[in-house]
Scaffold this motif. Structure first.
Motif, short mmCIF file in Angstrom:
data_model
loop_
_atom_site.label_atom_id
_atom_site.label_comp_id
_atom_site.label_asym_id
_atom_site.label_seq_id
_atom_site.Cartn_x
_atom_site.Cartn_y
_atom_site.Cartn_z
N GLY B 274 0.78 -1.23 0.00
CA GLY B 274 0.00 0.00 0.00
C GLY B 274 0.81 1.28 0.00
N LEU B 275 2.15 1.16 0.17
CA LEU B 275 2.98 2.37 0.18
C LEU B 275 4.34 2.12 -0.46
N GLY B 276 4.72 2.98 -1.35
CA GLY B 276 6.05 2.89 -1.94
C GLY B 276 6.69 4.26 -1.99
N ILE B 277 7.95 4.36 -1.56
CA ILE B 277 8.65 5.64 -1.60
C ILE B 277 9.99 5.43 -2.27
N SER B 278 10.36 6.34 -3.13
CA SER B 278 11.65 6.22 -3.80
C SER B 278 12.28 7.61 -3.90
N LYS B 310 10.09 11.48 -14.38
CA LYS B 310 9.04 10.49 -14.61
C LYS B 310 8.83 10.30 -16.10
N GLN B 311 8.67 9.06 -16.49
CA GLN B 311 8.43 8.75 -17.89
C GLN B 311 6.92 8.78 -18.14
N ASP B 336 9.46 9.96 -5.40
CA ASP B 336 8.18 9.36 -5.77
C ASP B 336 7.49 8.82 -4.52
N ILE B 338 3.97 6.50 -3.72
CA ILE B 338 2.78 5.81 -4.23
C ILE B 338 2.02 5.32 -3.01
N TYR B 339 0.75 5.67 -2.92
CA TYR B 339 -0.01 5.27 -1.75
C TYR B 339 -1.39 4.80 -2.18
N ASN B 340 -1.87 3.78 -1.52
CA ASN B 340 -3.19 3.26 -1.81
C ASN B 340 -4.09 3.41 -0.60
N GLY B 354 -5.95 5.13 -5.48
CA GLY B 354 -4.50 5.17 -5.58
C GLY B 354 -4.03 6.59 -5.83
N GLN B 356 -0.36 8.91 -6.66
CA GLN B 356 1.08 8.90 -6.97
C GLN B 356 1.59 10.32 -7.06
N ASN B 358 5.05 12.70 -7.74
CA ASN B 358 6.40 12.65 -8.29
C ASN B 358 6.94 14.06 -8.41
N ASN B 401 -5.86 7.62 -9.03
CA ASN B 401 -6.56 6.51 -9.67
C ASN B 401 -7.79 6.18 -8.86
#
Lengths: 169, 551
Positions: B274-278, B310-311, B336, B338-340, B354, B356, B358, B401
């Protein structure tokens, strides 16, 4: 030039002997922990495997895998299928794969193919590209691109394979 | 030469087979398989003065290729036939005619793997070496030579290679020699196999040789580059860092600067369900590394420097103002999240939501000019590591999203861009920096299991360059085989030219590994990028056909 044609003919006749796409080729890729993994080891205890090529920058790929994610639990329960999502993201985006996959709570097995080695070995032109591998490890079906609803066709085929039926190409 | 090699390989396979019994030959051949893919793209061009589209003399242009790979056990061999009659507009014009620029044979036995012919390779993040292909861009810097890989023991692998790089249907003058070693401590040492912390190290040396035939300078004929890197992960955390150094490499890109080059890249990520950090950062100083000093465009790069941005995929976001790495010097940062929001929560609703975020920034490095005639080393500038120069690029964007009902999904995107056109596109220095706001709404409605409609509405607002743009896209698909789409793009507030409507209709069919698509209409001039490598595509008007097949 004649020699070349002869060489190609020999190659082609060999391909006729080889009836189907055969097994998954043996290529070193990475896991999400950046450990080396050889794709010849892909297996799922006699149950079908889906190999899906995708990238974090590919929106139809993400639509497809996000749509399947809603149903994946049921798919696994009913057929024992395993989905392996192979990211072709290169060094630019490779590090974003794990945050994306976890952020989206995907339960798929993830492999990284940052220089396209597996992609090339499996003849993939562009993503998304999906392969279906039967319980014996033979590639029996493939599909390029994604439209909303394609997952239902895929699931029908998975069910057939899981029940031991063969699917005609 | 090419033909001889293939003959040799074929005879080698057959000879080695003939040593075995006839029955065995059948068994051996039965195990072999051919895979490959094919593509042809062709376009008929019409003249369209309103958008500046020209009709080339040929009227019809096409690109095509066929890959064939034969593999049997540890042995594999392959060829790629390519044909450009002549290359589509926007492709590098060096692609002319037909030929087999790619052929290889390789075998793997136990711990040893040998490849002769053309091959692709990447060391670490590619800072010192990456040979790869992007067919859509016409980018291919495959090495033609010999590569040996050896697994010393579990987790330790050496790679050595030597060869010349591909340039269209020819080879670059320079010779590339490279060695790489990697060790994964957890795989190598049994006592670390179960350790929570996973550590691996890698190191590379890449050297190129090119004769010095320059009348004005004494040029180094051998230029070495080194890189060291590590990847450390523990549970949800991961760090990937690489540092690279290059000895003086005066070339056209850097204005024959004798300064050493360096590049550093670091990325840290944290992710859980549910969570991504970069977070990532890099600094590049004089690090254009090509196997020919005077090569330009995207030709003969030995290394790869990803753009830390970001692409994007939406037309207006991806093709009007995309950033491309500046190999002569840049400092870049990117973050970045990303969280849900979970299903059933206030913001998550019935299906979850969702989000995101960036943010990407790129600057020039600090450069204090030096007088080349006063400096015996002929360094053209000195640089303070922790200062930055002018701004190249900024992108702040957010994407949401949301699945609203069982059949309707929505994606909302907003981006705030800053784009230094003068530097990125090599325009005169007084060209203003472009500031743009871009908003996109994408929706997908599913009528039933097979029929669905997807739409995109995009707006780009800027006071610079060509002014404002609006784009609408409708795509109807009948799963699993058919789609039709219509695109309209309107440059509705262009201070320099008339308002222009770009329209395009397309349709396609795909089945198994085959796909055919056809489109007709106007194509805006734009910058087409894959992986941070870009090419400029001119405006065109006409009929486009594409067939791809994998087997």
């Amino acid at each position: 030039m004649k020699n070349l044609l002869a060489a190609l003919l020999v190659t082609f006749s060999m391909s006729l002997i080889a009836q189907n796409q055969g097994k998954v080729p043996s290529v070193d890729v990475k896991t999400m922990d950046y450990e080396t993994f050889n794709t010849s080891k892909i297996s799922n205890n006699g149950k079908p495997v889906v190999i899906n090529f995708w990238a974090t920058w590919c929106s139809p790929c993400k639509r497809e895998l996000n749509n399947i994610a809603y149903m994946y639990e049921d798919w696994v329960e009913e057929t024992g299928v395993k989905i392996i999502a192979v990211s072709i993201d290169d060094a630019r985006n490779m590090g974003k794969v794990a945050p994306y996959v976890n952020g989206k709570s995907w339960e798929y097995d993830i492999l990284l193919d940052p220089n396209g080695d597996l992609k090339r070995a499996m003849g993939v032109n562009n993503v998304p590209h999906t392969f279906l591998v039967d319980g014996n490890g033979d590639i029996v079906w493939q599909h390029n691109s994604y439209s909303e609803g394609d997952e239902y066709e895929l699931y029908e085929l998975i069910k057939k394979l899981s029940a031991g039926e063969s699917i005609s190409k | 030469m090419k033909i001889n090699l293939i003959n040799l390989l074929t005879s080698a396979v057959l000879l080695s087979s003939s040593a075995i019994q006839a029955q065995d030959i059948k068994d051996v051949l039965n195990k072999g398989k051919i895979t490959g893919n094919f593509q042809i793209e062709a376009q008929y061009y019409q003249e369209d003065t309103l958008i500046g589209a020209e009709q080339p003399n040929e009227q019809v242009l096409s690109n095509g290729f066929l890959n064939l790979i034969y593999s049997n056990g540890g042995f594999s061999a392959g060829v790629r036939y390519e044909s450009y009659q002549n290359a589509l507009l926007g492709y590098p014009t060096g692609y002319k005619g037909s030929g087999i620029p790619y052929r290889f044979a390789s075998y793997t036995s136990e711990d040893l793997s040998v490849t002769v012919g053309n091959f692709y390779e990447q060391f670490g993040n590619g800072l010192v070496l990456r040979a790869y292909e992007e067919r859509g861009l016409g980018y291919d810097n495959a090495i033609d030579g010999i590569r040996v890989k050896y697994k010393v023991k579990n987790g330790i692998e050496f790679t050595g290679l030597i060869g010349q790089q591909r340039i269209f249907f020819d080879k670059g003058e320079g010779i590339v020699r490279a060695f790489n070693a990697t060790i994964n401590l957890n795989e190598t040492f049994e006592q670390l196999a179960e350790a929570k912390t996973k550590i691996s190290f890698g190191g590379s040396v890449v050297s190129k040789y090119q004769e010095d035939d320059n009348p004005d300078f004494i040029l180094p004929e051998n230029v070495p580059a080194f890189s060291a890197r590590t990847i450390i992960s523990r549970g949800k955390f991961n760090i990937n860092a690489e540092y690279a150094f290059k000895a003086n490499d005066p070339n056209t890109d850097n204005g024959f600067n004798y300064k050493n080059g360096e590049a550093a890249f670091i990325q840290a990520t944290y992710s859980r369900k549910g969570l991504g950090i970069s977070l990532s950062a890099k600094r590049v100083d004089n690090f254009s590394f090509r196997s020919e000093r005077t090569a330009g465009e995207q030709d003969l790069f030995i290394n790869y420097q990803p753009a830390l941005t970001k692409q994007h995929t939406y037309n207006l976001l991806a093709t009007l103002y995309p950033y491309a790495t500046q190999p002569n010097g840049e400092t870049a940062l990117q973050g970045d999240v990303i969280y849900n929001f979970k299903k059933g929560s206030v913001l998550g609703g019935k299906y979850g939501t969702g989000i995101q975020l960036n943010a990407a920034f790129a600057f020039d490095i600090d450069k204090d000019s030096l007088d080349p005639t006063a400096d015996v080393q002929r360094n053209l500038y000195s640089s303070n590591y922790f200062e930055t120069g002018q701004r190249f690029f900024r992108d702040l964007n957010i994407q949401i999203n949301k699945k609203l009902t069982k059949d309707f999904k929505l994606i909302l995107t907003y981006s705030n861009l800053l784009y230094n056109q003068a530097v990125i596109e090599g325009k005169p220095p007084e060209t203003p920096i472009i500031k743009a706001h871009i908003g996109v709404v994408e929706g997908t409605y599913k009528f039933n299991m097979r029929n669905s409609l997807r739409f995109e509405a995009q707006v780009l607002k800027t006071k610079q360059d060509q002014g404002d743009w609006a784009t609408g896209l409708l795509e109807y698909s009948y799963s699993p085989h058919w789609f039709v789409a219509a695109l309209g793009q309107y440059n509705y507030d262009n201070p320099k030219a008339d308002e222009v409507l770009y329209y395009n209709i397309s349709g396609g069919y795909n089945n198994h590994g085959n796909r055919i698509s056809l489109s007709y209409g106007r194509q805006r001039a734009g910058i087409f990028c894959v992986g941070g490598v870009c090419r400029v595509v001119p405006a065109s008007n006409g009929l486009y056909l594409s067939i791809t097949s994998s087997f």
